[in-house]
Design an enzyme around this catalytic site. Structure first.
Site, PDB file in Angstrom:
ATOM      1  N   PHE A  21     -12.275  -4.679  -4.723  1.00 44.82           N
ATOM      2  CA  PHE A  21     -12.297  -6.385  -3.925  1.00 44.82           C
ATOM      3  C   PHE A  21     -11.736  -6.617  -2.873  1.00 44.82           C
ATOM      4  CE2 PHE A  21      -9.286 -10.373  -4.134  1.00 44.82           C
ATOM      5  CZ  PHE A  21     -10.376 -10.629  -3.435  1.00 44.82           C
ATOM      6  N   ASN A  42     -11.797   6.123  -7.765  1.00 43.09           N
ATOM      7  CA  ASN A  42     -12.581   6.967  -9.018  1.00 43.09           C
ATOM      8  C   ASN A  42     -13.483   5.471  -9.908  1.00 43.09           C
ATOM      9  OD1 ASN A  42     -11.060   4.330 -10.238  1.00 43.09           O
ATOM     10  ND2 ASN A  42      -9.853   5.979 -11.704  1.00 43.09           N
ATOM     11  N   THR A  45     -13.050   0.360 -11.468  1.00 37.94           N
ATOM     12  CA  THR A  45     -12.898  -1.068 -11.300  1.00 37.94           C
ATOM     13  C   THR A  45     -13.382  -1.217 -10.131  1.00 37.94           C
ATOM     14  OG1 THR A  45     -10.364  -1.361 -10.296  1.00 37.94           O
ATOM     15  CG2 THR A  45     -10.763  -1.439 -12.828  1.00 37.94           C
ATOM     16  N   GLY A  46     -13.839  -0.441  -8.672  1.00 39.85           N
ATOM     17  CA  GLY A  46     -14.509  -0.557  -7.762  1.00 39.85           C
ATOM     18  C   GLY A  46     -16.032  -0.944  -8.100  1.00 39.85           C
ATOM     19  N   ASP A  66     -10.316  10.425  -8.953  1.00 44.72           N
ATOM     20  CA  ASP A  66      -9.143   9.759  -9.372  1.00 44.72           C
ATOM     21  C   ASP A  66      -8.282  10.210  -8.628  1.00 44.72           C
ATOM     22  OD1 ASP A  66      -7.055   8.975 -10.876  1.00 44.72           O
ATOM     23  OD2 ASP A  66      -8.312   8.666 -13.204  1.00 44.72           O
ATOM     24  N   LEU A  83      -3.881   1.503  -2.406  1.00 41.42           N
ATOM     25  CA  LEU A  83      -4.852  -0.119  -3.101  1.00 41.42           C
ATOM     26  C   LEU A  83      -5.334   0.675  -4.535  1.00 41.42           C
ATOM     27  CD1 LEU A  83      -4.741  -0.451  -0.252  1.00 41.42           C
ATOM     28  CD2 LEU A  83      -6.083  -2.586  -0.981  1.00 41.42           C
ATOM     29  N   ARG A 116       1.698  15.764   4.138  1.00 51.21           N
ATOM     30  CA  ARG A 116       0.850  16.981   4.493  1.00 51.21           C
ATOM     31  C   ARG A 116       0.465  16.509   6.471  1.00 51.21           C
ATOM     32  NH1 ARG A 116      -0.779  17.682  -0.520  1.00 51.21           N
ATOM     33  NH2 ARG A 116      -2.777  16.571  -0.242  1.00 51.21           N
ATOM     34  N   TYR A 155       1.411  -2.408 -15.885  1.00 46.31           N
ATOM     35  CA  TYR A 155       1.142  -2.257 -14.703  1.00 46.31           C
ATOM     36  C   TYR A 155       2.411  -2.817 -13.668  1.00 46.31           C
ATOM     37  CZ  TYR A 155      -1.390  -4.508  -9.871  1.00 46.31           C
ATOM     38  OH  TYR A 155      -1.624  -4.788  -9.073  1.00 46.31           O
ATOM     39  N   ARG A 196      -9.805 -12.525 -13.621  1.00 47.11           N
ATOM     40  CA  ARG A 196      -9.204 -13.093 -12.778  1.00 47.11           C
ATOM     41  C   ARG A 196      -9.092 -14.834 -12.702  1.00 47.11           C
ATOM     42  NH1 ARG A 196      -7.356  -9.148  -7.874  1.00 47.11           N
ATOM     43  NH2 ARG A 196      -9.021  -7.639  -8.654  1.00 47.11           N
TER      44      ARG A 196
END
Length: 341
Positions: A21, A42, A45-46, A66, A83, A116, A155, A196
């Site tokens: 999001f 990955n 949840t996206g 990931d 994020l 790097r 979390y 949410r």
């Protein structure tokens, strides 16, 4: 209000969690400023749908990976935004071990990648580092009231550990790191089932279901519209002098969950009942950011009023969820030729 001046130099930027999001809106904003963007996600949840419109953009690339795994990325990058972590309780509690490792191992991998490239690094932390706060409003100097053994610890403590890693890199002068503590953010592209507050209430109202308010609804939150939050992230990344401290980003307007439910019901014009459910474990009772530091260091403050942001969000959900468009967008986005695997 004076805004941070846009830079003319074209930069190469990594956005980890860029299909989420918030991350997808950040990718949009960076491309609009003329930069090259590599989105790493990955897709736990996206959503492919969030970045599908960007996949034919000449300055956009997408890498499905990931961040808990070692990252080998060609080329050099100027900035890295991290994020990459599920942000809603149902999502991050679904696999709490992976959530913790995303925050610790994943952040360590991205910091190593940034080192790097000698890239500037921004960590998307969270207001959850304050836990169920005993100080109100919450300023960055407050150390928090967090349960390290509760169901939200994967979390909350994971983000606290990620902050510690960033500041250790900073103190050791290995790279330039910045930490944003993000308060509740809302807007288009929220997942309809992410758990949410605003997405729950809006989707329930639009589909004619009862609006669920946990506890008595007297717990408070402060909601920041996504465009304001993205503007704050970019301002924090681009400010010339490293703040060397966390910076709260959020909207200081505080309202109760009961008030939000009433507002959603009124703005959707749905005759639906509001019902109460048991309060989740360790759910914070009050949440409001002190943004004095962001105002001073970044010349940043939110600009979109809650009612205007809610109207935009409701309109988006009406167009993409209620009529099934979101499912069609997701299916159409499944065929992306330039997704690296």
């Amino acid at each position: 209000m004076r805004r941070i001046a846009e830079q003319k130099t074209v930069k190469s930027i990594i956005v980890a969690g860029g299909a989420g999001f918030l991350g997808s809106h950040l990718c949009d904003a960076l491309l609009a400023r003329g930069h090259r963007v590599l989105c790493i996600d990955n897709f736990l949840t996206g959503s492919f749908a969030n970045v599908a419109p960007l996949c034919n953009h000449p300055r956009f690339s997408l890498l499905e990976r990931d961040i808990c795994e070692p990252l080998a990325v060609d080329g050099r990058y100027d900035e890295v935004y991290n994020l990459a972590c599920p942000a809603s309780p149902p999502s991050y509690q679904a696999d709490p071990v992976h959530t913790m490792m995303t925050n610790v191992s994943g952040t360590a991998n991205l910091l190593a990648l940034a080192e790097r490239s000698k890239a500037r690094f921004l960590q998307a932390s969270t207001s959850e580092v304050y836990g169920d706060p005993e100080v109100h409003p919450q300023a960055e100097t407050y150390c928090g009231h967090v349960s390290c053994t509760g169901p939200r610890a994967c979390y909350d403590e994971g983000k606290r550990a990620a902050e510690a890693l960033c500041f250790d890199y900073q103190r050791m002068k290995r790279i330039d790191t910045r930490v944003a503590r993000i308060f509740n953010t809302y807007g288009p592209r929220m997942q309809p089932d992410d758990g949410r507050v605003i997405s729950n209430l809006v989707v329930q109202a639009l589909t004619g279901r009862k609006l669920t308010v946990y506890g008595k609804g007297d717990q408070t939150r402060s909601f920041c519209y996504v465009s304001d939050l993205v503007r704050g992230l970019i301002a924090l990344m681009e400010v010339a002098e490293n703040p060397e401290v966390p910076v709260n980003l959020g909207n200081p307007r505080e309202c109760s969950i009961a008030e939000i439910a009433e507002l959603v019901r009124s703005m959707t014009a749905r005759r639906v009942e509001i019902v109460n459910a048991p309060l989740p474990v360790d759910d914070p009772k009050r949440r409001r950011p002190d943004i004095a530091r962001a105002r001073s260091l970044l010349r940043w403050a939110p600009e979109v009023p809650l009612e205007e942001g809610l109207r935009r969000t409701i309109d988006w959900f009406e167009q993409t969820v209620a009529d099934g468009t979101e499912r069609r967008r997701a299916r159409a986005a499944g065929n992306l030729a330039n997704v690296w695997s």
